[in-house]
Enzyme design. Structure first.
Site, PDB file in Angstrom:
ATOM      1  N   LYS A 190       0.924  -1.162   0.297  1.00 36.90           N
ATOM      2  CA  LYS A 190      -0.016  -0.039   0.059  1.00 36.90           C
ATOM      3  C   LYS A 190       0.758   1.284   0.026  1.00 36.90           C
ATOM      4  O   LYS A 190       0.629   2.217  -0.733  1.00 36.90           O
ATOM      5  CB  LYS A 190      -0.972  -0.079   1.124  1.00 36.90           C
ATOM      6  CG  LYS A 190      -2.044  -0.582   0.898  1.00 36.90           C
ATOM      7  CD  LYS A 190      -3.150  -0.524   2.545  1.00 36.90           C
ATOM      8  CE  LYS A 190      -2.196  -1.194   3.263  1.00 36.90           C
ATOM      9  NZ  LYS A 190      -2.723  -0.902   4.861  1.00 36.90           N
ATOM     10  N   ARG A 236     -12.036   2.454   9.042  1.00 48.13           N
ATOM     11  CA  ARG A 236     -11.868   1.001   9.803  1.00 48.13           C
ATOM     12  C   ARG A 236     -13.145   0.720  10.231  1.00 48.13           C
ATOM     13  O   ARG A 236     -13.171  -0.635  10.691  1.00 48.13           O
ATOM     14  CB  ARG A 236     -10.939   1.288  10.999  1.00 48.13           C
ATOM     15  CG  ARG A 236      -9.366   0.979  10.422  1.00 48.13           C
ATOM     16  CD  ARG A 236      -8.482   1.458  11.653  1.00 48.13           C
ATOM     17  NE  ARG A 236      -7.278   0.618  11.735  1.00 48.13           N
ATOM     18  CZ  ARG A 236      -6.065   1.065  11.469  1.00 48.13           C
ATOM     19  NH1 ARG A 236      -5.963   2.263  10.894  1.00 48.13           N
ATOM     20  NH2 ARG A 236      -5.062   0.392  11.891  1.00 48.13           N
ATOM     21  N   ARG A 261      12.739 -11.429   2.755  1.00 45.72           N
ATOM     22  CA  ARG A 261      13.533 -10.125   1.962  1.00 45.72           C
ATOM     23  C   ARG A 261      14.539  -9.598   3.167  1.00 45.72           C
ATOM     24  O   ARG A 261      14.360  -9.768   4.272  1.00 45.72           O
ATOM     25  CB  ARG A 261      12.515  -9.132   1.761  1.00 45.72           C
ATOM     26  CG  ARG A 261      11.952  -8.224   2.842  1.00 45.72           C
ATOM     27  CD  ARG A 261      11.024  -7.280   2.337  1.00 45.72           C
ATOM     28  NE  ARG A 261      10.364  -6.772   3.335  1.00 45.72           N
ATOM     29  CZ  ARG A 261       9.168  -5.798   3.562  1.00 45.72           C
ATOM     30  NH1 ARG A 261       8.657  -5.740   2.249  1.00 45.72           N
ATOM     31  NH2 ARG A 261       8.651  -5.546   4.478  1.00 45.72           N
ATOM     32  N   ARG A 310      14.827  -6.593   8.597  1.00 47.46           N
ATOM     33  CA  ARG A 310      14.196  -5.830   9.560  1.00 47.46           C
ATOM     34  C   ARG A 310      13.666  -6.526  10.687  1.00 47.46           C
ATOM     35  O   ARG A 310      13.071  -7.706  10.428  1.00 47.46           O
ATOM     36  CB  ARG A 310      13.034  -4.859   8.824  1.00 47.46           C
ATOM     37  CG  ARG A 310      13.354  -3.767   8.360  1.00 47.46           C
ATOM     38  CD  ARG A 310      12.258  -3.356   7.174  1.00 47.46           C
ATOM     39  NE  ARG A 310      10.955  -3.374   8.157  1.00 47.46           N
ATOM     40  CZ  ARG A 310       9.878  -3.181   7.475  1.00 47.46           C
ATOM     41  NH1 ARG A 310       9.810  -2.353   6.297  1.00 47.46           N
ATOM     42  NH2 ARG A 310       8.645  -3.309   8.162  1.00 47.46           N
ATOM     43  N   ARG A 342       1.054  -9.005  12.763  1.00 40.84           N
ATOM     44  CA  ARG A 342       0.457  -7.843  12.069  1.00 40.84           C
ATOM     45  C   ARG A 342      -0.838  -8.205  11.134  1.00 40.84           C
ATOM     46  O   ARG A 342      -1.719  -7.625  10.968  1.00 40.84           O
ATOM     47  CB  ARG A 342       1.728  -7.177  11.249  1.00 40.84           C
ATOM     48  CG  ARG A 342       2.625  -6.325  12.305  1.00 40.84           C
ATOM     49  CD  ARG A 342       3.717  -6.172  11.315  1.00 40.84           C
ATOM     50  NE  ARG A 342       3.894  -5.286  10.353  1.00 40.84           N
ATOM     51  CZ  ARG A 342       4.601  -5.490   9.238  1.00 40.84           C
ATOM     52  NH1 ARG A 342       5.774  -6.169   9.561  1.00 40.84           N
ATOM     53  NH2 ARG A 342       4.477  -4.412   8.152  1.00 40.84           N
TER      54      ARG A 342
HETATM   55  P1  AMP Z   1      -2.103   2.158  11.888  1.00 38.86           P
HETATM   56  O1  AMP Z   1      -0.506   3.006  11.863  1.00 38.86           O
HETATM   57  O2  AMP Z   1      -2.895   2.491  10.758  1.00 38.86           O
HETATM   58  O3  AMP Z   1      -1.991   0.601  12.109  1.00 38.86           O
HETATM   59  O4  AMP Z   1      -2.695   2.924  13.067  1.00 38.86           O
HETATM   60  C1  AMP Z   1      -1.965   2.593  14.547  1.00 38.86           C
HETATM   61  C2  AMP Z   1      -3.106   2.997  15.344  1.00 38.86           C
HETATM   62  O5  AMP Z   1      -3.845   4.226  15.517  1.00 38.86           O
HETATM   63  C3  AMP Z   1      -4.203   1.990  15.656  1.00 38.86           C
HETATM   64  O6  AMP Z   1      -3.962   0.681  16.094  1.00 38.86           O
HETATM   65  C4  AMP Z   1      -5.392   2.631  16.230  1.00 38.86           C
HETATM   66  O7  AMP Z   1      -5.171   2.647  17.582  1.00 38.86           O
HETATM   67  C5  AMP Z   1      -5.109   4.225  15.771  1.00 38.86           C
HETATM   68  N1  AMP Z   1      -5.883   4.386  14.557  1.00 38.86           N
HETATM   69  C6  AMP Z   1      -5.438   4.773  13.289  1.00 38.86           C
HETATM   70  N2  AMP Z   1      -6.406   4.729  12.395  1.00 38.86           N
HETATM   71  C7  AMP Z   1      -7.543   4.552  13.071  1.00 38.86           C
HETATM   72  C8  AMP Z   1      -9.168   4.810  12.625  1.00 38.86           C
HETATM   73  N3  AMP Z   1      -9.429   4.998  11.214  1.00 38.86           N
HETATM   74  N4  AMP Z   1      -9.814   4.483  13.642  1.00 38.86           N
HETATM   75  C9  AMP Z   1      -9.352   4.394  14.884  1.00 38.86           C
HETATM   76  N5  AMP Z   1      -8.109   4.203  15.284  1.00 38.86           N
HETATM   77  C10 AMP Z   1      -7.315   4.437  14.329  1.00 38.86           C
END
Ligand code: AMP
Length: 193
Positions: A13, A88, A127, A135, A146
């Site tokens: 992505k 989300r 990789r 990493r 993940r």
């Molecule tokens: P990410 O980097 O997208 O995995 O986001 C890291 C953390 O930020 C997530 O685990 C959530 O705690 C919070 N977060 C990011 N995007 C959202 C969203 N659209 N709605 C709610 N929490 C979010």
């Protein structure tokens, strides 16, 4: 041109979003990155979000929705944006549709990078970094963890767009260039509408 890019970690992505930014002048908006910046800045939002994020839970919708609303009104989003990590939940998706239609905007394409999870684990685990090392988060257990988070936190939004016939599947297992070309075709088709 406004795009939602969906897919598990490691599906490419980030790479595809950068390509879309360079080719079409779109702006990538990652709610995770924005929240981490708020936490680093020690803002009111950051202070509220910090503990929630550390537990891997969702930051409340009103905060996220207001954040997106402000962000897409910025001048660098004038040519369009690519949403990454938002929406989300179904209620976020509904709030997004409502806020966009109030501004006379729409989402032109909801793109899912489809991957075979087992092959993805192998691909990431095999990789090596530029210096020949791996990493720390590229080992199979961490990749599986993940993917688990993705299944719980992001995949639930897929039926919302699938039901409405809005979800466009792209084969994310192909090489970066082929995936990019498939996305280009989607962008070209969306422009005609
Ligand atoms: P990410 O980097 O997208 O995995 O986001 C890291 C953390 O930020 C997530 O685990 C959530 O705690 C919070 N977060 C990011 N995007 C959202 C969203 N659209 N709605 C709610 N929490 C979010």
């Amino acid at each position: 041109m406004n795009i939602i890019l969906l897919g598990p970690p490691g599906a490419g992505k980030g790479t595809q979003a950068k390509r879309l930014e360079a080719l079409y002048g779109l702006k990538q908006i990652s709610t995770g990155d924005m929240l981490r910046a708020e936490v680093a800045a020690g803002s009111a939002i950051g202070n509220e979000a910090k503990a929630i994020m550390e537990k891997g839970q969702f930051v409340p919708d009103p905060i996220i929705v207001a954040m997106i609303q402000n962000r897409i009104a910025q001048p660098d989003c004038e040519r369009g944006f690519i949403l990454d990590g938002f929406p989300r939940t179904e209620s976020q998706a509904e709030a997004l549709d409502t806020m966009l239609s109030a501004r006379g905007l729409t989402i032109d394409a909801v793109i899912l990078l489809d991957v075979n999870e087992e092959k993805l684990v192998e691909r990431i685990a095999s990789r090596c970094g530029e210096d020949g090392t791996r990493r720390p988060d590229d080992n199979p257990d961490v990749v599986r963890a993940r993917l688990d988070v993705y299944r719980k936190q992001t995949a639930p939004i897929l039926p919302y767009y699938e039901r409405a016939g809005r979800l466009l599947h792209v084969d994310g297992m192909k090489d970066v260039e082929s995936v990019g070309k498939e996305i280009d075709a989607i962008v070209a088709a969306a422009k005609k509408h």
